[in-house]
Structure formats: C-alpha cells, structure tokens
Design a protein around this motif. Structure first.
Motif, PDB file in Angstrom:
ATOM      1  N   SER A 165       0.884  -1.192  -0.036  1.00  0.00           N
ATOM      2  CA  SER A 165      -0.208  -0.009  -0.078  1.00  0.00           C
ATOM      3  C   SER A 165       0.862   1.308  -0.091  1.00  0.00           C
ATOM      4  CB  SER A 165      -0.791   0.042   1.129  1.00  0.00           C
ATOM      5  OG  SER A 165      -0.028   0.209   2.339  1.00  0.00           O
ATOM      6  N   VAL A 178      -0.150  -6.377   1.540  1.00  0.00           N
ATOM      7  CA  VAL A 178      -1.400  -7.022   1.725  1.00  0.00           C
ATOM      8  C   VAL A 178      -1.442  -7.874   2.996  1.00  0.00           C
ATOM      9  CG1 VAL A 178      -3.326  -7.954   0.538  1.00  0.00           C
ATOM     10  CG2 VAL A 178      -2.063  -6.728  -0.868  1.00  0.00           C
ATOM     11  N   ARG A 187      -1.714  -6.371   6.011  1.00  0.00           N
ATOM     12  CA  ARG A 187      -2.998  -5.742   6.305  1.00  0.00           C
ATOM     13  C   ARG A 187      -3.803  -6.821   6.586  1.00  0.00           C
ATOM     14  NH1 ARG A 187      -3.857  -2.004   1.593  1.00  0.00           N
ATOM     15  NH2 ARG A 187      -2.046  -3.305   0.624  1.00  0.00           N
ATOM     16  N   LEU A 197      -7.157   0.868   9.909  1.00  0.00           N
ATOM     17  CA  LEU A 197      -7.124   1.073   8.303  1.00  0.00           C
ATOM     18  C   LEU A 197      -8.135   1.739   7.907  1.00  0.00           C
ATOM     19  CD1 LEU A 197      -7.147  -3.007   7.545  1.00  0.00           C
ATOM     20  CD2 LEU A 197      -4.986  -1.124   7.360  1.00  0.00           C
ATOM     21  N   SER A 246     -12.336   2.121   3.524  1.00  0.00           N
ATOM     22  CA  SER A 246     -12.572   1.518   2.146  1.00  0.00           C
ATOM     23  C   SER A 246     -11.677   0.221   2.080  1.00  0.00           C
ATOM     24  CB  SER A 246     -12.396   2.553   1.261  1.00  0.00           C
ATOM     25  OG  SER A 246     -10.903   2.955   1.242  1.00  0.00           O
ATOM     26  N   THR A 247     -10.495   0.367   2.610  1.00  0.00           N
ATOM     27  CA  THR A 247      -9.570  -0.785   2.556  1.00  0.00           C
ATOM     28  C   THR A 247     -10.310  -1.709   3.419  1.00  0.00           C
ATOM     29  OG1 THR A 247      -7.648   0.825   2.590  1.00  0.00           O
ATOM     30  CG2 THR A 247      -6.925  -1.393   3.043  1.00  0.00           C
ATOM     31  N   ARG A 300     -13.071  -3.713   1.910  1.00  0.00           N
ATOM     32  CA  ARG A 300     -12.556  -4.374   0.692  1.00  0.00           C
ATOM     33  C   ARG A 300     -11.730  -5.910   1.211  1.00  0.00           C
ATOM     34  NH1 ARG A 300      -7.934  -4.371  -1.488  1.00  0.00           N
ATOM     35  NH2 ARG A 300      -7.447  -2.414  -0.547  1.00  0.00           N
TER      36      ARG A 300
END
Ligand code: PHB
Length: 249
Positions: free
Chosen positions: A4, A10, A13, A39, A42-43, A46
């Motif tokens: 990111s 990824v 996260r 976080l 939106s992240t 998703r």
C-alpha cells in the motif's frame, strides 16, 4: 505481494484485520474492524469482502463477521500445535483427573508463552490462562521453563528489557531471574508461587522431543497446596508425551 502507499504489504494488512478478533470480540462489523485495525474504511471493507469470499471470515445475517471455520480448518491441518496437542492430551487428562486442578500445555511463540491447551476442573483454583492466550515468559511457570531451556539470545533479550510485575511476587530483578532460571535448568521444574496471581502457584516441567525442549506442561494449584505429588505427575506425563511424540510421524 503488492504494497500500500504506507509500504505495508497486503499480507500485513490481512493479519492486522485478523488480529482485531479475540476471545471477547468474536463478531465485528467491517467499520469496527477498520477502526481497530487502524485501516482506512474502504480498505477494511474491501479486505473483509475478500476474506469472506475466500472463507477466512464468515459473515452472519446481521452483517457482522467472525473468524471463518475454513481459517480454523487450515490452521489445524498439519499444524505442529495439533500434533503436539494430540500427543499430549491423554497424559494431560490423567494429570487433570488425578490432581483435579487446571492443566496446561504451552509453547514459546515470538517471545511469549502461548497456551495450546488447558483442561479445567469445576472446583479448581482461579486461572487466567486461555487456549490461544498468552502470558509473559518471566511471569508464568510455563514461560519460565521455556525461557530456561530456550535460546541464550532470547534469555539475554528478556533479561535486558524491563520486566513487568504481574503481581508483587513476579520476579522482575534480572539477577534474581537469572538464578531462578539456573535452578530450573538444574531441577527441570519450576514452582512459581504467586507470580501470576496472588492466590495460586504454577508448576511447570519441560516437554522434550529428541532431547530438545519443545513445550511446557503445567498445573495451577492453590498457593499453599503441597507440590511434590503434582511435580511427580507432571514429570511422568511429560515423559509420556515425549515417548508419544517420538512414535508419532
Ligand atoms: C502459571 O503458569 O504460573 C500460572 C498461570 C495462570 C495462573 C496462575 C499461574 O492463573
């Protein structure tokens, strides 16, 4: 794995999302996860969607999500923890039936004591350990065994850092702790009276596989209970677990 803008992968996260769950927080909305994982919303939404689609998270009718059964399945399958737990269980059950107190199996995980199993008894003394819960190495009886027989570098690191007192009896003085760990190595047992909770005594012994200490087996007794019988039981059980491990593939 793609990073990111913060430089975080990824995978990092995803782990941050999964770590927001614990024994007291088993179901959460994606917004709660976003806040707790720190976080962007939106992240988090998703990632949660992707984790639900792959089965690592399960969504309930109310839109909250939980750790998925598929995640449990993957974590168990072929894991070292499962193999160790399966070898240990019959011996732990015998200790627990004889002593009628809590019996735990723990391993070293990233500088802490991680409990893989705990058997309880309705009349047993108070016990703060939980399956998949952690305690500091220098405070719990299991942790002291894992520290005593662990890597000398780990010992140096633990002794060099400030040692938090969990109770007034937790050993926090590096010299005192060094002497205690030497005794644990010589006697192959630790009796931790009041180190974690004032009302109880933890007793732990090493569990070996091919001579290497891979786990600690412990019981938690009322603080002033006699210890000799429990030490004998634990030693017999630890030897049985070693034999079972050495036979198991
Ligand atoms: C210990 O391992 O020393 C221990 C663990 C949990 C307790 C008490 C003692 O509640």
């Amino acid at each position: 794995m793609a990073n990111s803008s913060s430089g975080e992968s990824v995978a990092e996260r995803i782990v941050r999302v999964l770590r927001t769950f614990d024994a007291d927080r088993t179901a959460q909305t994606p917004s709660q996860i976003a806040r707790r994982a720190n976080l962007p919303s939106s992240t988090a939404h998703r990632l949660v969607g992707e984790l639900v689609a792959t089965g690592l998270l399960d969504r309930d009718e109310g839109g909250r999500v939980q750790l998925g059964m598929h995640l449990w399945e993957l974590a168990q399958r072929g894991s070292r923890a499962l193999r160790l737990r399966q070898a240990a269980m019959p011996f732990m059950e015998r200790v627990q039936a004889r002593l009628r107190e809590h019996t735990q199996l723990a391993v070293l995980e990233r500088g802490e004591t991680l409990f893989l199993e705990r058997l309880s008894h309705p009349h047993a003394v108070s016990n703060i350990t939980r399956i998949a819960g952690r305690l500091p190495l220098h405070a719990s009886s299991s942790g002291l065994v894992l520290l005593a027989f662990g890597d000398p570098d780990l010992r140096r690191r633990v002794l060099a850092a400030p040692l938090a007192a969990v109770t007034p009896d937790t050993p926090t003085d590096p010299a005192e702790l060094t002497a205690l760990l030497e005794r644990v190595r010589a006697e192959e047992v630790v009796v931790a009276r009041g180190f974690v909770e004032a009302v109880s005594t933890g007793i732990a012994v090493p569990v070996r596989e091919n001579r290497r200490v891979i786990a600690a087996l412990s019981v938690v007794l009322p603080r002033e209970a006699p210890t000799a019988g429990a030490i004998d039981e634990l030693r017999r059980a630890a030897a049985g677990i070693s034999r079972a491990l050495e036979r198991a593939p």
